[in-house]
Every structure is written in structure tokens, then in C-alpha cells.
Scaffold this motif. Sequence first.
Motif, short mmCIF file in Angstrom:
data_model
loop_
_atom_site.label_atom_id
_atom_site.label_comp_id
_atom_site.label_asym_id
_atom_site.label_seq_id
_atom_site.Cartn_x
_atom_site.Cartn_y
_atom_site.Cartn_z
N UNK A 139 0.82 -1.21 0.00
CA UNK A 139 0.00 0.00 0.00
C UNK A 139 0.86 1.26 0.00
N UNK A 140 0.42 2.26 -0.76
CA UNK A 140 1.06 3.56 -0.82
C UNK A 140 0.02 4.64 -0.51
N UNK A 141 0.45 5.82 -0.08
CA UNK A 141 -0.53 6.90 0.19
C UNK A 141 -1.45 7.18 -0.99
N UNK A 142 -0.94 7.04 -2.20
CA UNK A 142 -1.76 7.29 -3.39
C UNK A 142 -2.91 6.29 -3.49
N UNK A 143 -2.72 5.07 -2.98
CA UNK A 143 -3.79 4.08 -3.01
C UNK A 143 -4.96 4.50 -2.13
N UNK A 144 -4.65 5.15 -1.01
CA UNK A 144 -5.71 5.62 -0.12
C UNK A 144 -6.48 6.75 -0.77
N UNK A 145 -5.77 7.69 -1.37
CA UNK A 145 -6.45 8.81 -2.03
C UNK A 145 -7.29 8.34 -3.20
N UNK A 146 -6.83 7.33 -3.90
CA UNK A 146 -7.53 6.86 -5.09
C UNK A 146 -8.79 6.07 -4.73
N UNK A 147 -8.72 5.24 -3.70
CA UNK A 147 -9.82 4.33 -3.38
C UNK A 147 -10.68 4.77 -2.21
N UNK A 148 -10.32 5.87 -1.56
CA UNK A 148 -11.01 6.41 -0.40
C UNK A 148 -10.68 5.61 0.86
N UNK A 149 -10.67 6.31 1.98
CA UNK A 149 -10.36 5.65 3.25
C UNK A 149 -11.41 4.62 3.60
#
Length: 348
Positions: A139-149
Motif C-alpha cells: 500500500x502507498x498513500x496514493x492508493x488511499x487517495x484513489x480508493x477512499x479511506x
Amino acid sequence: MGAGIMTELSAGLFEMQPGLNNLLSRYGECMMWLARYMERIENLARLLEVTESFVRGPDGQPGWDTILQINSDEDCFYTRHQSVTEEDVIAFYVTEKENPNSIKAMAHAVRENARAVRPLISTEMWMQLNVFTRWVLDLQPSDIRMNSLSGLCNRLKQDCQSHFGITEGTLYRDQAWLFYLLGKYLERSDQITRLIDIRYHTLLPGHEPVGSDIDITQWASILRSAAAYHAFRRLQPVTTTPANVVGFLLKNDAFPRSLTTSLRLVDSTLSTLAGHGSLRRLCAPIQERVAELRVTLADQTVDDIIIRGLHEYMQWIQTQISKAQRETAHAFWPVTPHAGTVQIQTQQ
């Protein structure tokens, strides 16, 4: 603050009943921490999701600082970040492997503990953990931004629940299973007291009148954080008060995450473990401590607990659970670290 706990790869043996295989003490420790970390990951994912959607501070903003308080992570957080922002807290708890209480760091500990007990666990259990931990570690920070928390937390919860289901259905019922259960229910006992302690005092009546829509929503957030909302509503379809929320989470015998249920299952697991030959002597001090916890909880009403000091009582419970963990380590596996020791962290 957190205190370091090591997974010792020792070579000691537990004595078992005649005809059963002995269990390496390192296996017992790894099984316990495997369960504790999977339980903790699911709990943290739920806290993050509920905080984003429901928990609000006096300024109307999400109460991200309460998660730091629940996990006793304020000092660790402020060594890496200047202020409590949504982006920093999410990164701290999801992708920062340097934070030993982050989901990524815990997934690494889960993977290493599962690798250590690979001879004991089922193929299905290993495969699911392997896929899950690899996904988390990538997991990378961009994955959180892309898929929502919310989407991320839902997958974390579902994968943890899949693990618990596969473990329930495939893990052989020997001492490894008992240490797994012991870790799982000790973790639940600790987490529920932390949640009640911090969120209760955060939500004491302030500028909003008691019983207002905001007040009820905030108390409901405590229930959601413990996966207790629907169960609570079955018993209390109309009334939501601080006392009946706290009472449900502490003393309800039928709710699987309540403190009284978790302590009962810890006690039952220890009793079964004590039935394995000479392990009775090793289990006795831990059983006495857990029995004391159960008696103090049963002998008080929730109003008694609140009046006498909920915060102090929750902290005392947490201290006793921590001592039970240390007594388990002292009884069943050595304290001298060996090569390959994994540093992991438990909350104190």
C-alpha cells in the motif's frame, strides 16, 4: 506509551497430555501475537472509518486526535508530525512502517509470525494471510487517495474477518489453537477498555445539550467503533445514554466484543490450557488475575463504575491485562531474544 514486546524464537517445549505432540514455545508465542495483531488491525480499520464519518470534536471537525489517545501514540506521532491533520494521521496509521502500531507494520509482524508457525497452520490460512499481508505491505498513500479511506477500511475489515473464519474452520484444536484464542481475547479486552475510556470522556456533555441529535450521533459512533451498533439497537431501539452504551460494552454477556465476554473466554481458554499436564502450575497465576478482573466487573453496576471513576477503572483493567500478557510470556517462553527476533509493540 507503548512498550516493546519481542517474539522470541526459543526452542522450549510445552508438556502435553500423553499421546499428544509437544508444542514449541516459540510457536505458542507466535500464535498469540498473530491473533493479537489481526484483531488489532481490524479494530484500527474500524476506528479510522468511524472517525472519518461520525466522530467530531468541539470545532465540528473529525476527532483524529482521539485515535492517538486510544492507542497511546501521541509521543510517537509528534516525533514525526507537527500537527494532527487527517492526512498525517491516516498516513501514520496505515502506511508508515516506522510506526510500530501502523497497519503496515502490524501486517509485517503478522507475516513473520505466520511464517514461523507455517508447520502448524492450514494451507488455506497461510494462503489468505500471504495475500492479505502482501497487499497491505504494497500500500502507498496514493492508493488511499484513489480508493477512499472508507473503501480501504472495508477491505481491511473483510480480510481480517475472512482470516478469523478460515482459522475457525481449519486450525487444528491443539495448544496452538489455545494460544491463538488467548491472544485474540486479551486483545479484545484491552481494546474495548481503551475505546470506552477515551471516547467516554471526549463525549461528556459540553456546549450541546444532552440528548441532542449531535450527542446521540456521537454516542452511536462508540458503538460503531466496537461493531456493536446493531446489537445495541436490538436491546435499546429508542434510548441511547452514556450509561447504557458503557454498560452494553462492558457487561453484556451476549455481545462478542464486550469486556465481560472477552474475559470469560480468556478464563475458559486458560482452563483448557491448564488441563494439559503440568501446564496447570504455569496457568494458575494468570487465571487468578483474570478471575479477579471478572469478579470486580460482575460485582459492580455500570452506575457504580461511572460514579467511582470510569477512567481509573479502565486504566486498572488495562494494567491487569498487560500484566497477564507478561505473566504468560514469563511462564511459557524465555525472555532472552534469539536470532530472528521480531520487534513488535503492545500498548501500555
